[in-house]
Write a protein that holds these residues in place. Structure first.
Motif, PDB file in Angstrom:
ATOM      1  N   SER A   1      31.752  65.697   5.090  1.00  0.00           N
ATOM      2  CA  SER A   1      31.951  64.504   5.850  1.00  0.00           C
ATOM      3  C   SER A   1      30.676  64.409   6.805  1.00  0.00           C
ATOM      4  O   SER A   1      30.311  65.039   7.618  1.00  0.00           O
ATOM      5  N   SER A   2      30.161  63.107   6.747  1.00  0.00           N
ATOM      6  CA  SER A   2      29.250  62.805   7.865  1.00  0.00           C
ATOM      7  C   SER A   2      29.759  62.368   9.102  1.00  0.00           C
ATOM      8  O   SER A   2      30.906  62.679   9.413  1.00  0.00           O
ATOM      9  N   LEU A   3      29.187  62.669  10.240  1.00  0.00           N
ATOM     10  CA  LEU A   3      29.619  62.792  11.693  1.00  0.00           C
ATOM     11  C   LEU A   3      30.261  61.584  11.970  1.00  0.00           C
ATOM     12  O   LEU A   3      31.346  61.274  12.609  1.00  0.00           O
ATOM     13  N   GLN A   4      29.909  60.553  11.438  1.00  0.00           N
ATOM     14  CA  GLN A   4      30.281  59.072  11.329  1.00  0.00           C
ATOM     15  C   GLN A   4      31.787  58.915  10.640  1.00  0.00           C
ATOM     16  O   GLN A   4      32.649  58.672  11.542  1.00  0.00           O
ATOM     17  N   ASN A   5      31.931  59.471   9.724  1.00  0.00           N
ATOM     18  CA  ASN A   5      33.367  59.868   9.144  1.00  0.00           C
ATOM     19  C   ASN A   5      34.230  60.615   9.801  1.00  0.00           C
ATOM     20  O   ASN A   5      35.306  60.309   9.502  1.00  0.00           O
ATOM     21  N   LEU A   6      33.727  61.261  10.559  1.00  0.00           N
ATOM     22  CA  LEU A   6      34.506  62.354  11.332  1.00  0.00           C
ATOM     23  C   LEU A   6      34.876  61.885  12.791  1.00  0.00           C
ATOM     24  O   LEU A   6      35.443  62.328  13.529  1.00  0.00           O
ATOM     25  N   GLU A   7      34.475  60.605  12.982  1.00  0.00           N
ATOM     26  CA  GLU A   7      34.686  59.670  13.929  1.00  0.00           C
ATOM     27  C   GLU A   7      33.985  60.388  15.236  1.00  0.00           C
ATOM     28  O   GLU A   7      34.689  60.251  16.185  1.00  0.00           O
ATOM     29  N   ILE A   8      32.824  60.682  15.095  1.00  0.00           N
ATOM     30  CA  ILE A   8      32.118  61.480  16.143  1.00  0.00           C
ATOM     31  C   ILE A   8      31.329  60.277  16.508  1.00  0.00           C
ATOM     32  O   ILE A   8      30.378  59.605  15.831  1.00  0.00           O
ATOM     33  N   ASP A   9      31.366  60.037  17.916  1.00  0.00           N
ATOM     34  CA  ASP A   9      30.399  58.725  18.484  1.00  0.00           C
ATOM     35  C   ASP A   9      29.156  59.191  18.825  1.00  0.00           C
ATOM     36  O   ASP A   9      28.745  60.159  18.674  1.00  0.00           O
ATOM     37  N   SER A  10      28.415  58.058  19.016  1.00  0.00           N
ATOM     38  CA  SER A  10      26.872  58.188  19.503  1.00  0.00           C
ATOM     39  C   SER A  10      26.628  59.175  20.516  1.00  0.00           C
ATOM     40  O   SER A  10      25.647  59.586  20.827  1.00  0.00           O
ATOM     41  N   LEU A  11      27.445  59.100  21.463  1.00  0.00           N
ATOM     42  CA  LEU A  11      27.346  59.821  22.585  1.00  0.00           C
ATOM     43  C   LEU A  11      27.419  61.355  22.463  1.00  0.00           C
ATOM     44  O   LEU A  11      26.597  62.002  22.772  1.00  0.00           O
ATOM     45  N   ALA A  12      28.263  61.707  21.379  1.00  0.00           N
ATOM     46  CA  ALA A  12      28.220  63.066  21.139  1.00  0.00           C
ATOM     47  C   ALA A  12      27.192  63.537  20.319  1.00  0.00           C
ATOM     48  O   ALA A  12      26.878  64.642  20.521  1.00  0.00           O
ATOM     49  N   VAL A  13      26.697  62.505  19.696  1.00  0.00           N
ATOM     50  CA  VAL A  13      25.587  62.610  18.702  1.00  0.00           C
ATOM     51  C   VAL A  13      24.392  62.886  19.769  1.00  0.00           C
ATOM     52  O   VAL A  13      23.546  63.932  19.452  1.00  0.00           O
ATOM     53  N   LEU A  14      23.955  62.331  20.823  1.00  0.00           N
ATOM     54  CA  LEU A  14      23.166  62.380  21.817  1.00  0.00           C
ATOM     55  C   LEU A  14      23.042  63.791  22.411  1.00  0.00           C
ATOM     56  O   LEU A  14      22.307  64.442  22.643  1.00  0.00           O
ATOM     57  N   GLU A  15      24.314  64.118  22.718  1.00  0.00           N
ATOM     58  CA  GLU A  15      24.739  65.437  23.347  1.00  0.00           C
ATOM     59  C   GLU A  15      24.193  66.414  22.445  1.00  0.00           C
ATOM     60  O   GLU A  15      23.555  67.327  22.587  1.00  0.00           O
ATOM     61  N   LEU A  16      24.536  66.427  21.089  1.00  0.00           N
ATOM     62  CA  LEU A  16      24.314  67.395  20.040  1.00  0.00           C
ATOM     63  C   LEU A  16      22.770  67.655  20.023  1.00  0.00           C
ATOM     64  O   LEU A  16      21.974  68.518  20.050  1.00  0.00           O
ATOM     65  N   GLN A  17      21.926  66.374  19.929  1.00  0.00           N
ATOM     66  CA  GLN A  17      20.452  66.371  19.644  1.00  0.00           C
ATOM     67  C   GLN A  17      19.990  66.891  21.093  1.00  0.00           C
ATOM     68  O   GLN A  17      19.075  67.865  20.701  1.00  0.00           O
ATOM     69  N   ALA A  18      20.401  66.683  22.132  1.00  0.00           N
ATOM     70  CA  ALA A  18      19.883  67.440  23.390  1.00  0.00           C
ATOM     71  C   ALA A  18      20.002  68.940  23.336  1.00  0.00           C
ATOM     72  O   ALA A  18      19.076  69.579  23.691  1.00  0.00           O
ATOM     73  N   VAL A  19      21.182  69.416  22.954  1.00  0.00           N
ATOM     74  CA  VAL A  19      21.445  70.940  22.952  1.00  0.00           C
ATOM     75  C   VAL A  19      20.584  71.545  21.802  1.00  0.00           C
ATOM     76  O   VAL A  19      19.982  72.586  21.970  1.00  0.00           O
ATOM     77  N   ILE A  20      20.286  70.630  20.711  1.00  0.00           N
ATOM     78  CA  ILE A  20      19.544  71.291  19.592  1.00  0.00           C
ATOM     79  C   ILE A  20      18.028  71.618  20.049  1.00  0.00           C
ATOM     80  O   ILE A  20      17.352  72.495  19.919  1.00  0.00           O
TER      81      ILE A  20
END
Length: 90
Positions: free
Chosen positions: A39-58
């Motif tokens: 499932s995509s992050l979107q389909n898992l209902e992960i919001d854009s703020l969580a994705v931004l946090e993921l990007q920063a940590v990576i």
């Protein structure tokens, strides 16, 4: 820059590590990832703020930028992007 980001003693990044980042840094419920490996992050209902946090940590941990469209990617696809960037540097 971390040892992981410089390529020293770097292991392969796994989808489980990507999920762990979302759990520990973005506050996601670990149950969201159970049984949903494709499932995509979107389909898992992960919001854009969580994705931004993921990007920063990576970026911080691995020195790799993941694309802005990461929300449409699966955990495996994100791990593959990180690993692919490491291969290009090696």
């Amino acid at each position: 820059m971390s040892a992981e980001a410089t390529g020293n003693t770097r292991a392969v990044v796994t989808p489980a590590q990507i999920a762990e980042i979302l759990v520990t840094k973005a506050g996601m419920d670990p149950a969201v990832f159970s049984g949903n490996p494709d499932s995509s992050l979107q389909n898992l209902e992960i919001d854009s703020l969580a994705v931004l946090e993921l990007q920063a940590v990576i970026i911080e941990r691995f020195g790799v930028e993941i694309p802005d469209e990461a929300i449409t990617m699966t955990l495996g696809e994100i791990a593959a992007v990180v690993n692919e960037c490491f291969e290009e540097v090696s």
